[in-house]
Design an enzyme around this catalytic site. Structure first.
Site, PDB file in Angstrom:
ATOM      1  N   ASN A 122       0.018   0.600   5.988  1.00 23.81           N
ATOM      2  CA  ASN A 122       0.715  -0.236   5.012  1.00 23.81           C
ATOM      3  C   ASN A 122       1.397  -1.338   5.806  1.00 23.81           C
ATOM      4  OD1 ASN A 122       2.304  -1.331   2.989  1.00 23.81           O
ATOM      5  ND2 ASN A 122       3.829   0.306   3.062  1.00 23.81           N
ATOM      6  N   GLY A 123       1.181  -2.596   5.428  1.00 21.60           N
ATOM      7  CA  GLY A 123       1.813  -3.708   6.143  1.00 21.60           C
ATOM      8  C   GLY A 123       0.781  -4.757   6.520  1.00 21.60           C
ATOM      9  N   LYS A 154       3.943  -8.917 -18.868  1.00 20.57           N
ATOM     10  CA  LYS A 154       4.000  -9.326 -17.459  1.00 20.57           C
ATOM     11  C   LYS A 154       3.018 -10.470 -17.216  1.00 20.57           C
ATOM     12  CE  LYS A 154       5.169  -8.978 -13.078  1.00 20.57           C
ATOM     13  NZ  LYS A 154       6.422  -9.663 -12.736  1.00 20.57           N
ATOM     14  N   TRP A 187      -3.224  -2.125  -1.775  1.00 23.61           N
ATOM     15  CA  TRP A 187      -2.907  -3.372  -2.476  1.00 23.61           C
ATOM     16  C   TRP A 187      -3.306  -4.449  -1.487  1.00 23.61           C
ATOM     17  CZ3 TRP A 187      -1.301  -5.100  -7.176  1.00 23.61           C
ATOM     18  CH2 TRP A 187      -0.756  -6.380  -7.248  1.00 23.61           C
ATOM     19  N   LYS A 221      15.625 -16.328 -16.189  1.00 21.46           N
ATOM     20  CA  LYS A 221      15.915 -14.900 -15.948  1.00 21.46           C
ATOM     21  C   LYS A 221      16.886 -14.385 -16.996  1.00 21.46           C
ATOM     22  CE  LYS A 221      13.376 -14.169 -13.954  1.00 21.46           C
ATOM     23  NZ  LYS A 221      12.272 -14.669 -13.166  1.00 21.46           N
ATOM     24  N   CYS A 267       0.840  -1.199   0.000  1.00 15.92           N
ATOM     25  CA  CYS A 267       0.000   0.000   0.000  1.00 15.92           C
ATOM     26  C   CYS A 267       0.873   1.246   0.000  1.00 15.92           C
ATOM     27  CB  CYS A 267      -0.861   0.015   1.248  1.00 15.92           C
ATOM     28  SG  CYS A 267      -1.865  -1.454   1.414  1.00 15.92           S
ATOM     29  N   GLU A 320      15.196 -14.091 -20.432  1.00 13.90           N
ATOM     30  CA  GLU A 320      14.175 -13.042 -20.488  1.00 13.90           C
ATOM     31  C   GLU A 320      14.745 -11.653 -20.676  1.00 13.90           C
ATOM     32  OE1 GLU A 320      12.005 -13.885 -16.692  1.00 13.90           O
ATOM     33  OE2 GLU A 320      10.288 -13.405 -17.938  1.00 13.90           O
ATOM     34  N   GLU A 339      15.325 -21.569 -13.081  1.00 14.54           N
ATOM     35  CA  GLU A 339      14.924 -20.181 -12.856  1.00 14.54           C
ATOM     36  C   GLU A 339      16.033 -19.214 -13.302  1.00 14.54           C
ATOM     37  OE1 GLU A 339      12.325 -18.637 -12.444  1.00 14.54           O
ATOM     38  OE2 GLU A 339      12.874 -16.716 -11.566  1.00 14.54           O
ATOM     39  N   HIS A 358      23.609 -37.290 -21.127  1.00 17.46           N
ATOM     40  CA  HIS A 358      22.673 -38.042 -21.983  1.00 17.46           C
ATOM     41  C   HIS A 358      22.358 -37.278 -23.257  1.00 17.46           C
ATOM     42  CE1 HIS A 358      22.131 -41.087 -18.916  1.00 17.46           C
ATOM     43  NE2 HIS A 358      22.094 -40.090 -18.034  1.00 17.46           N
ATOM     44  N   ARG A 368       2.859   2.067  -8.667  1.00 16.00           N
ATOM     45  CA  ARG A 368       3.109   0.865  -7.860  1.00 16.00           C
ATOM     46  C   ARG A 368       2.027  -0.180  -8.048  1.00 16.00           C
ATOM     47  NH1 ARG A 368       5.478   2.724  -2.458  1.00 16.00           N
ATOM     48  NH2 ARG A 368       3.935   1.418  -1.470  1.00 16.00           N
TER      49      ARG A 368
HETATM   50  C1  AGP Z   1       8.929 -14.711 -15.006  1.00 16.38           C
HETATM   51  O1  AGP Z   1      10.046 -13.910 -14.936  1.00 16.38           O
HETATM   52  C2  AGP Z   1       8.097 -14.499 -16.203  1.00 16.38           C
HETATM   53  N1  AGP Z   1       7.739 -13.158 -16.383  1.00 16.38           N
HETATM   54  C3  AGP Z   1       7.025 -15.520 -16.483  1.00 16.38           C
HETATM   55  O2  AGP Z   1       7.647 -16.743 -16.719  1.00 16.38           O
HETATM   56  C4  AGP Z   1       5.938 -15.709 -15.402  1.00 16.38           C
HETATM   57  O3  AGP Z   1       6.490 -16.313 -14.272  1.00 16.38           O
HETATM   58  C5  AGP Z   1       4.802 -16.589 -15.992  1.00 16.38           C
HETATM   59  O4  AGP Z   1       4.244 -15.947 -17.092  1.00 16.38           O
HETATM   60  C6  AGP Z   1       3.740 -16.908 -14.966  1.00 16.38           C
HETATM   61  O5  AGP Z   1       3.100 -15.763 -14.518  1.00 16.38           O
HETATM   62  P1  AGP Z   1       2.144 -15.828 -13.259  1.00 16.38           P
HETATM   63  O6  AGP Z   1       2.960 -16.241 -12.105  1.00 16.38           O
HETATM   64  O7  AGP Z   1       1.608 -14.423 -13.129  1.00 16.38           O
HETATM   65  O8  AGP Z   1       1.073 -16.817 -13.570  1.00 16.38           O
END
Ligand code: AGP
Length: 620
Positions: free
Chosen positions: A103-104, A615, A77, A497, A2, A500, A493, A516, A27
């Site tokens: 906020n919190g 996103k 939020w 990253k 928030c 991406e 992961e 393999h 935000r």
């Molecule tokens: C992660 O860095 C990505 N932007 C992407 O893989 C993301 O995790 C995926 O699209 C899932 O999104 P969600 O967690 O909002 O469902």
């Protein structure tokens, strides 16, 4: 998270508060509100119109015509209570004389609420925050009844803050003390701005930057008493504290990112906070403490024979960590599914299966569809999401919220560690619930889990050295990340990253699989990054890395601080603090987030908005 703003000046504050809300808009928020205090008392206006609440407030004649010289405003939020008008802040006490913004998370709000209800207080929202207004009211009446007069508002406020468990930045105004804003904090940020026309408070300096010349960042367990011409700071026992106000030279854009170059960098630095917030109020013995808003009766879980974890991208990687943890601690079989595949592969579901959908946004179409399918197949359905009120919460049997706050950068960082927090905590609690773990064991694991936040802080403190090491690979175009056991999800992961945001070729692999097939690709142009923190397959991973090295690939490792021998084998090492092996993904990812970040910067990429990515993916 928030956002809070307050202003006390010699003139009208309405426009300052509305402009401040607009500045907090970046935000993300689900509702907004304002309270204005003039001679006739408090006026309160608040709305939960997704992305329109501030606009709605800004055109209200009541707000525009107000002559109030003191007021508070808030962007919400949601964490407790769905986004609706009643749950929006500010919140009033029973008398309507005082208003708070918060906020919190107040961990002990249930106990406080019961106690206050017993004393006759009436609540109108489902938030944790509303207890604060009523508790100040209660404490104020106690102090008044003792007839002890002076500083009663301040004393009631400090008594209240001392009774709160959790994280908070709380500001209050009252028609009985109309020239003062009181604000206090524990862990959530508060900045006080001192200006020529008056004084201001906010959780985000960007909201008050243009009105103040000098700023004071309030420290934890401090209270600021702010009038239009004075600022006093106290500890929670009301001893006065010396402070120095300093100018801020940031532009508005810099201020939004708290001075960081990008939102991603800011969000990486928020990881310990997101992690801690997500674990607040949760423990090992009560499974129900993991559910928010929509609850299972934990006994319904007693019949569960199998768990399916589904998600996409980063959320899939946290699901993988959870699979290892649940099987280890609760001894319940777990299947792991990419959400976009799940419903097409004919999974065997019935009322003895639990399907857990993990989605930061709560809007990813593949995850929503997977959970709808699971529901139709009579499975019990639980979601883990960061967004209260998101679509995923509409069609499930229970919800677990992460509390990472809005994540603006496309690449998930703090939401990932928040997912790990809730899933690892849940796995321990499930172990206890299924009778596999003794209480003492579960408590010890949970304490270790909480302690990961400190380990993350230590790792974040090494940003410069991590980025310096990353710089060495600025000309590399092919990366392999390899790990075993808990190093495997981390390698996936880390590769995601890097792909991406740097647009470089990166693969995440279980190290044992390399020989393999993929090992054929390796040559001196490839950099292989081994997740070599201690787990039961550590020695085997070192052997896998030797195989890699003998193909002339360059080898880099992530290793624990206590690993005295790793430097005998490798030159390039990202050192991280030691953690219990099942928790290692929480800390091990940090240098690799910085690696991805540094390479993206080196390649001049837009880190927060990488090409071709959204996103939230809302199409199949
Ligand atoms: C992660 O860095 C990505 N932007 C992407 O893989 C993301 O995790 C995926 O699209 C899932 O999104 P969600 O967690 O909002 O469902």
């Amino acid at each position: 998270m928030c956002g809070i703003i307050g202003a006390v000046t010699g003139e009208k504050v309405n426009q300052i508060l509305i402009d401040g809300l607009k500045k907090l808009e970046y935000r993300g928020y689900d509702s907004a509100g304002v309270t204005l205090l003039d001679g006739s008392g408090l006026e309160l206006y608040k709305y939960a119109h997704l992305n329109q609440s501030i606009e709605k407030l800004s055109v209200m004649p009541q707000v525009n015509d107000s002559m109030a010289a003191i007021g508070l405003a808030h962007t919400r939020w949601a964490t407790h209570g769905v986004p609706n008008d009643l749950n929006a802040h500010p919140h009033l006490d029973c008398s309507g004389k005082l208003a708070i913004v918060h906020n919190g998370i107040i961990e002990n709000f249930r106990e406080l609420k019961e106690m206050l209800k017993d004393s006759g207080h009436e609540f109108i929202s489902n938030t944790d925050s509303e207890v604060i207004a009523h508790l100040i009211e209660e404490n104020l009446s106690l102090i008044k009844s003792e007839g002890s007069g002076a500083d009663e508002f301040l004393r009631a406020f400090s008594m209240t803050l001392k009774a709160l468990l959790g994280t908070f930045a709380v500001a209050v105004i009252s028609s009985e003390y109309p020239d003062t804003i009181l604000v206090g904090k524990n862990m959530s940020p508060v900045v006080v701005g001192l200006g020529n026309m008056g004084n201001f408070i906010s959780s985000d300096v960007s909201a008050i930057l243009e009105h103040a010349e000098k700023f004071v960042y309030l420290q934890d367990l401090q209270i600021a008493a702010v009038t239009k011409s004075s600022l006093k700071i106290y500890d929670f026992d009301l001893s006065g504290i010396e402070f120095a106000a300093t100018p801020v030279t940031w532009s508005y854009k810099d201020a939004q990112k708290a001075g960081y170059e990008t939102f991603m960098l800011k969000e990486i630095h928020e990881e310990p906070y997101a992690f801690t917030e997500t674990l607040l109020g949760r423990s090992t013995d009560k499974l129900e403490l993991y559910f928010d808003e929509i609850h299972f009766d934990p006994h319904e879980l007693a019949d569960i024979r199998k768990i399916f974890l589904v998600g996409c991208g980063t959320s899939y990687h946290s699901a993988m960590v959870a699979k290892y943890a649940i099987e280890h601690w609760a001894r319940i079989p777990v299947e792991l599914d990419i959400a976009s595949e799940f419903r097409y592969r004919d999974p065997v579901l019935d009322s003895t299966t639990l399907v857990v959908g993990i989605t930061q946004s709560g809007e990813t179409i593949d995850t929503l569809a997977a959970l709808n399918f699971a529901r139709k197949s009579r499975a019990k359905v639980l979601c883990v999401t960061n967004v209260v009120g998101s679509t995923v919460t509409n069609n499930v049997d229970a919800v677990m919220f992460t509390r990472a706050g809005p994540e603006i950068s496309v690449a998930a960082t703090k939401s990932y560690v928040a997912q790990l927090a809730v899933l690892l905590g849940f796995s321990i609690a499930l172990g206890r619930f299924s009778g596999v773990l003794f209480k003492s064991e579960a408590d010890r694991y949970f304490a270790d889990l909480q302690n990961c936040a400190s380990m993350m802080e230590i790792a974040l403190g090494r940003e410069t050295s991590y980025r310096k090491l990353a710089e060495k690979f600025k000309d590399t175009r092919d990366f392999f990340f390899i790990g075993r056991h808990m190093g495997y999800p981390t390698s996936l992961e880390a590769a995601l990253k890097l792909k991406e945001i740097s647009y470089l070729h990166a693969e995440g692999y279980p190290a044992g699989e390399l020989k393999h097939g993929p090992i054929a690709v390796l040559d001196s142009n490839t950099t292989v990054i081994g997740i070599a923190t201690k787990n039961k397959l550590y020695e085997k991973l070192l052997s896998n890395l030797e195989e890699v090295r003998s193909r002339n690939a360059r080898v880099v490792v992530v290793a624990n601080d206590s690993d005295n021998s790793v430097s005998n084998y490798f030159d390039d090492i990202f050192y991280v603090p030691d953690t219990f092996d099942l928790f290692s993904p929480v800390v091990d990812i940090i240098p690799l987030q910085f690696l991805a970040y540094e390479l993206a910067v080196r390649h001049n990429n837009d880190v927060d908005k990488p090409r071709n990515l959204a996103k939230t993916v809302t199409v199949e």
